[in-house]
Design an enzyme around this catalytic site. Structure first.
Site, PDB file in Angstrom:
ATOM      1  N   GLU A 185     -10.467   7.186   4.446  1.00  0.00           N
ATOM      2  CA  GLU A 185      -9.474   6.489   5.275  1.00  0.00           C
ATOM      3  C   GLU A 185      -9.476   7.021   6.708  1.00  0.00           C
ATOM      4  OE1 GLU A 185      -6.577   5.966   1.404  1.00  0.00           O
ATOM      5  OE2 GLU A 185      -5.782   5.418   3.339  1.00  0.00           O
ATOM      6  N   ASP A 233       0.847  -1.173   0.000  1.00  0.00           N
ATOM      7  CA  ASP A 233       0.000   0.000   0.000  1.00  0.00           C
ATOM      8  C   ASP A 233       0.899   1.246   0.000  1.00  0.00           C
ATOM      9  OD1 ASP A 233      -3.261   0.494   1.549  1.00  0.00           O
ATOM     10  OD2 ASP A 233      -2.144   1.750   0.171  1.00  0.00           O
TER      11      ASP A 233
END
Ligand code: GLC
Length: 671
Positions: free
Chosen positions: A544, A343
């Site tokens: 997020e 990521d």
């Protein structure tokens, strides 16, 4: 914002690893900048001179460029010719905003991404994107070996970075439809709007099953139930990629999907994004066995060829350095032969004391492609030094590069016609009415009717249909940005007219005017002549960690709360408690509404519907009934979340998972 965040992170990383001045993004620097280790009399020069010799040799393309050869033969024929530099370049994925096409020519990166909101410098139209992506792809073909570039984006609810594309409901809404066939069709339509710009890869779908809606990524997930996530994840992947074994599988109208984020991200304590799952490795393995692994086995069975590792940790160990999860479980036990991507800058969070140590940890854990978006030169230098000094087995590099090349061959990248006729035809279809109709159907099917009480002799929704003078209250009634939520044009999303689409109130107006009178008020003020009220409220966009909430802050937007209070006063003040009040929630998760429940005669959860807000009017005023059901347990208060799955929790639950009514007030069958 995201880019700024990352630049700050870059400067911190450079400071931490002593990488000296920020690497010059451009033609390869000769030798190391002394960033990670003192420049040493090392064989690097020899390697470089050898590489230099090889670098000057023409490639033997006879096998790997022959589409008639089998994939493994092509992989081995190409790998055998690659220098260490060429192999390592395949393993790094810079952000497009930080590189030039000269960098692509000079380094031969394996992949490039546009992070959330990272549009081409020229502009954010589909044509601007196609030009930028294909410029970088063409540059890759000018390298010695001509290995095609794999371009990745977060097309998580349509090609959502790009202006004018169709934005579908987020996964929390798609799960509420119960309709996996619809989700497959959405995947195929979204794939075309991605492929239209030359992009071959989406970092989707998310396969988390959130246990705590305080988590800012709840809306990215289909359900709290891993079996539901498995069903929907496989359907989306099938849509993105096409059916394995058919002509359509990974053809020029489909894209590579990405099963993410591996694994167990929905179980972090208090729903903290990138937080820790407080379980021993043994307990976590048992949790995976209990079903949390199922979405990934379903994804692998559906032919997914990329998996993204999760930021979070288990028992304090970051997944990105967890060899047991990546090498032993995913690549070993599950037999995954595609590529594993890290990521965004995630290895910079690993336990290693230096960036070089973090690079080693990531490679040894089993990551193949590194999304090290701005520090890619440090990555390349550290990885090369690790191999040349003998502290990293080049066989691990070869395994990673094999996987990357394998996926590229399987996805037809070596045969791809950049800007070809299929691409041009799909480009002309971006934002098409056909795709908008599909998105509108998804909105209709995702709406969950939570209550529809009687008002006089009729239900509230029947009374609404007969009303002549309707008041629509709340800023979110005409806020496309709130309707779309995060991952829309920008990373975080924002309120306002962010792209082309139809707001909820525009959809209602299209269906009821001029026969009925429709007026709007942000503050919740009603008029004496109103005979029905629709009030739209919920959350403003987030993404997020920006969406993480405490027990106290998990709530509707404060402006909406004030508006609901004012509406109550205004109705009382006008003596209009007898008219139907229909509440519509626009939010990325179940939010606390119990305190207001009695103020609504009908209440609908609309989730984050995307650009086609008229889907709401289709059900309110058209011939469609409600079919949506909750994929999440909806608690009375945030304090009830921690206990919601415990035995004897009934008094903590407002609406159970699977709940949904039709307009006749009948309970719909659970999933
Ligand atoms: C983000 C997300 C991930 C996304 C990646 C690239 O931080 O965690 O879901 O695919 O970066 O944008």
């Amino acid at each position: 914002m995201k880019r700024l965040d990352k630049m700050i992170a870059l400067l911190l990383v450079l400071a931490l690893v002593g990488c000296g001045s920020a690497p010059q993004q451009g033609a390869p620097q000769e030798g190391s900048s002394g960033a990670v280790q003192d420049q040493q009399e090392n064989p690097a020069e020899d390697t470089q001179s050898q590489a230099g010799d090889v670098q000057s040799q023409a490639a033997d393309k006879s096998v790997y460029m022959d589409a008639g050869q089998d994939v493994e033969a092509r992989v081995e024929a190409l790998l055998a010719q690659m220098t260490l530099e060429e192999k390592l370049a395949q393993m790094v994925q810079p952000e497009q905003a930080g590189i030039t096409s000269d960098d692509v020519r000079a380094y031969g990166f394996g992949s490039v991404l546009s992070g959330g909101g990272s549009a081409p410098a020229k502009g954010n139209s589909p044509e601007d994107w196609q030009e930028r992506v294909n410029e970088l792809k063409a540059a890759a073909l000018e390298t010695r070996l001509g290995i095609p570039l794999l371009y990745g984006v977060d097309a998580v609810h349509g090609n959502n970075n790009v202006y004018g594309t169709v934005i579908y409901p987020h996964n929390i809404a798609l799960g509420a439809t119960g309709d996996t066939k619809l989700v497959e069709r959405i995947g195929a339509a979204a794939a075309e709007e991605v492929r239209a710009m030359g992009i071959q890869w989406t970092f989707a779908p998310t396969l988390g099953n959130p246990q705590n809606e305080r988590w800012g990524r709840t809306y990215e997930c289909f359900s709290e139930d891993p079996e539901e996530v498995a069903r929907f994840g496989a359907a989306y992947i099938r849509g993105f990629q096409g059916e394995p074994g058919t002509e359509q599988y990974l053809d020029e109208r489909h894209i590579l999907a990405c099963a993410k984020h591996f694994i167990g991200e929905g179980y972090t304590a208090d729903g903290v994004n990138q937080g820790d799952v407080a379980m021993t490795p043994e307990e976590f393995d048992a949790l995976l066995e209990s079903g949390v692994i199922d979405p990934y086995t379903a994804a692998l069975n559906e032919g997914v060829r990329t998996v993204m590792v999760s930021f979070h940790s288990v028992d304090g160990v970051k997944c990105h350095e967890n060899r047991h999860l990546i090498r032993d479980l995913l690549k070993g036990k599950l037999g995954f032969t595609g590529l594993v991507v890290s990521d965004y800058n995630a290895i910079q969070q690993l336990s290693g004391a230096t960036y070089k140590e973090q690079v080693r940890q990531g490679i040894e854990a089993g990551i193949d492609l590194f999304m090290e978006v701005y520090v890619w030169q440090d990555f390349l230098r550290c990885a090369r030094e690790l191999v040349e000094e003998g502290s990293l087995d080049e066989a691990l590099i070869d395994d990673a590069v094999r996987r990357i090349l394998r996926v590229k061959f399987e996805a037809g990248l070596f045969e791809e016609e950049i800007g070809g006729s299929a691409e041009q035809e799909m480009l002309s279809n971006v934002g098409s009415e056909e795709h908008r109709e599909l998105a509108r159907q998804a909105v209709r099917e995702s709406l969950v009717l939570l209550k529809n009480d009687s008002v006089g002799e009729k239900t509230a929704l029947e009374a609404l249909r007969e009303a002549e003078n309707i008041r629509v209250c709340g800023q979110k009634a005409y806020d496309l940005g709130s309707q779309c939520g995060g991952w829309t044009i920008t990373w975080e999303g924002r309120t306002g007219a962010v792209t082309r689409g139809t707001t909820i109130i525009e959809g209602i107006a299209n269906q009821v005017m001029p026969e009925k009178t429709l007026t709007h008020d942000v503050q919740g003020e009603v008029l004496p002549e109103n005979d029905a009220v629709i009030v739209v409220f919920g959350e403003t966009p987030y993404v997020e960690s920006g969406g993480d909430r405490t027990e106290a802050s998990l709530a509707m937007a404060e402006g909406d709360r004030q508006m609901l209070e004012h509406l109550k006063e205004s109705l009382a003040g006008q003596g209009k408690q007898d008219i139907p009040v229909i509440g519509i929630i626009v939010a990325g998760r179940p939010i606390p509404v119990e305190a207001y429940l009695e103020d609504f005669d009908a209440l609908i959860m609309a989730w984050l519907p995307g650009t086609e807000g008229e889907g709401v009017a289709d059900v309110l005023f058209g011939e469609y009934d409600f079919t949506g059901r909750l994929q999440y347990t909806w608690v009375k208060t945030p304090a009830d979340i921690a206990e919601k799955f415990n035995e004897g929790n009934a008094d903590r639950i407002l609406f159970e998972k699977g709940y949904g009514l039709n307009r006749s007030g009948e309970r719909l069958e659970s999933f």
